[in-house]
Design an enzyme around this catalytic site. Structure first.
Site, PDB file in Angstrom:
ATOM      1  CE  LYS A 206      -9.860  -9.432   3.785  1.00 48.47           C
ATOM      2  NZ  LYS A 206      -9.675  -8.143   4.187  1.00 48.47           N
TER       3      LYS A 206
ATOM      4  NE  ARG B 276      -4.574  -5.775   7.754  1.00 47.11           N
ATOM      5  CZ  ARG B 276      -4.620  -7.057   7.589  1.00 47.11           C
ATOM      6  NH1 ARG B 276      -5.001  -8.183   6.891  1.00 47.11           N
ATOM      7  NH2 ARG B 276      -4.624  -7.763   9.309  1.00 47.11           N
TER       8      ARG B 276
HETATM    9  N1  PMM Z   1      -9.548  -7.459   6.605  1.00 40.62           N
HETATM   10  C1  PMM Z   1      -8.836  -8.273   8.095  1.00 40.62           C
HETATM   11  C2  PMM Z   1      -8.323  -7.409   8.705  1.00 40.62           C
HETATM   12  N2  PMM Z   1      -8.074  -6.233   8.923  1.00 40.62           N
HETATM   13  N3  PMM Z   1      -7.340  -4.463   7.681  1.00 40.62           N
HETATM   14  C3  PMM Z   1      -8.019  -3.705   6.675  1.00 40.62           C
HETATM   15  N4  PMM Z   1      -6.992  -2.621   6.612  1.00 40.62           N
HETATM   16  N5  PMM Z   1      -8.503  -3.887   5.432  1.00 40.62           N
HETATM   17  C4  PMM Z   1      -8.681  -5.258   5.299  1.00 40.62           C
HETATM   18  O1  PMM Z   1      -9.427  -5.449   3.771  1.00 40.62           O
HETATM   19  C5  PMM Z   1      -8.537  -5.845   6.562  1.00 40.62           C
HETATM   20  C6  PMM Z   1      -7.744  -5.621   7.817  1.00 40.62           C
HETATM   21  C7  PMM Z   1      -9.108  -9.745   7.674  1.00 40.62           C
HETATM   22  O2  PMM Z   1      -7.908 -10.401   7.154  1.00 40.62           O
HETATM   23  P1  PMM Z   1      -6.897 -11.356   7.794  1.00 40.62           P
HETATM   24  O3  PMM Z   1      -7.998 -12.027   9.242  1.00 40.62           O
HETATM   25  O4  PMM Z   1      -6.224 -12.060   7.018  1.00 40.62           O
HETATM   26  O5  PMM Z   1      -5.546 -10.322   8.617  1.00 40.62           O
END
Ligand code: PMM
Length: 270
Positions: free
Chosen positions: A208, A245
């Protein structure tokens, strides 16, 4: 023990893998590779939530994710579905997903909580204050941790009212969602306080922007973001989170193993 959730983004515009895994077969192969590397489950998503991202019609999202969910579940992986749409969640659970990961905590789609209540899936409720297109406009807090805890507690109550008992609920403080970098760090610093509230905690820091900013900003490549994420994974495990995650499962797995040796207790990995 802290579980590792590996990320499979089936989107053309994901900031973190540039749409490399848009093709269904590539996404499936990627998910299976992460399981081989030590992911306890894989999180399949078909709509980017990067800051400024536009919403995707749910039918397109569904068509991206369902074949991937079905193939991974069929291959024996434990699958979660990353969606804010109740209809996509339903289709993914029917295809074998065991956890619905809703970064909006059930706020984006008024049907989400009742839809999940009608299945035997678990739900991860993220802390969220509005769509990605203007999420920083809402980044105003008194005590950010107290506010996040209070707002998550409202979502857990809403889930219970809809028929999802607390043991099927996971909470996520939503790093980067409606939070500026200093607010993200404040949440991370006080993760034990969030864990102490009693629900299983899922945490997403992987690649991030606030990590890139801490490393000096500008164009920080994914390799450096993944190393930073391995550090946050180890520290999050130390704080007692249920799962992290991540994009780079192998690096996070190594970080958790090293942290476990440091502690001398077999509690973070299996
Ligand atoms: N962040 C993203 C997408 N899904 N789900 C959860 N539970 N927590 C998060 O912090 C989260 C998520 C955004 O990141 P990406 O686009 O790299 O998947």
């Amino acid at each position: 023990m802290t579980l590792i959730m590996g990320i499979v983004n089936v989107t053309p515009d994901s900031f973190s893998d540039g749409g490399r895994y848009l093709a269904t077969d590539a996404a499936i192969a990627h998910g299976l590779r992460m399981v081989a590397e030590g992911a306890h489950f894989v999180d399949v998503g078909g709509e980017s939530t990067r800051p400024g991202a536009a919403r995707v019609p749910w039918e397109i999202e569904r068509d991206r994710v369902v074949p991937v969910v079905a193939a991974l579940a069929e291959a024996g992986a434990t699958v979660s579905i990353d969606t804010m749409n109740a209809a996509t969640a339903r289709a993914a659970v029917d295809a074998g997903a065991r956890l619905v990961n809703d970064v909006s905590g059930g706020l984006a789609d008024p049907d989400m909580l009742e839809t999940v209540a009608g299945t035997d899936a678990e739900i991860a409720l993220g802390h969220w204050r509005g769509p990605s297109s203007d999420m920083y406009a809402r980044a105003e807090y008194g005590d950010v941790v107290a506010d996040v805890l209070a707002e998550l507690s409202e979502r857990v109550d809403a889930a219970a009212t809809a028929g999802i008992p607390p043991h099927r609920v996971v909470v996520d403080p939503g790093i980067g969602f409606g939070k500026q970098p200093t607010q993200n760090w404040a949440v991370l610093r006080q993760l034990p306080r969030i864990v102490a509230a009693g629900h299983r905690v899922l945490l997403g820091t992987s690649r991030k922007g606030f990590l890139a900013q801490a490393l000096g900003g500008g164009d920080v490549p994914n390799e450096r973001r993944d190393l930073a994420t391995a550090v946050t994974s180890a520290l999050a495990a130390q704080s007692g989170v249920w799962a992290v995650r991540v994009h780079d499962v192998a690096a996070t797995r190594d970080a958790l193993v090293v942290a476990q040796h440091w502690e001398g207790v077999d509690r973070w990995t299996s």
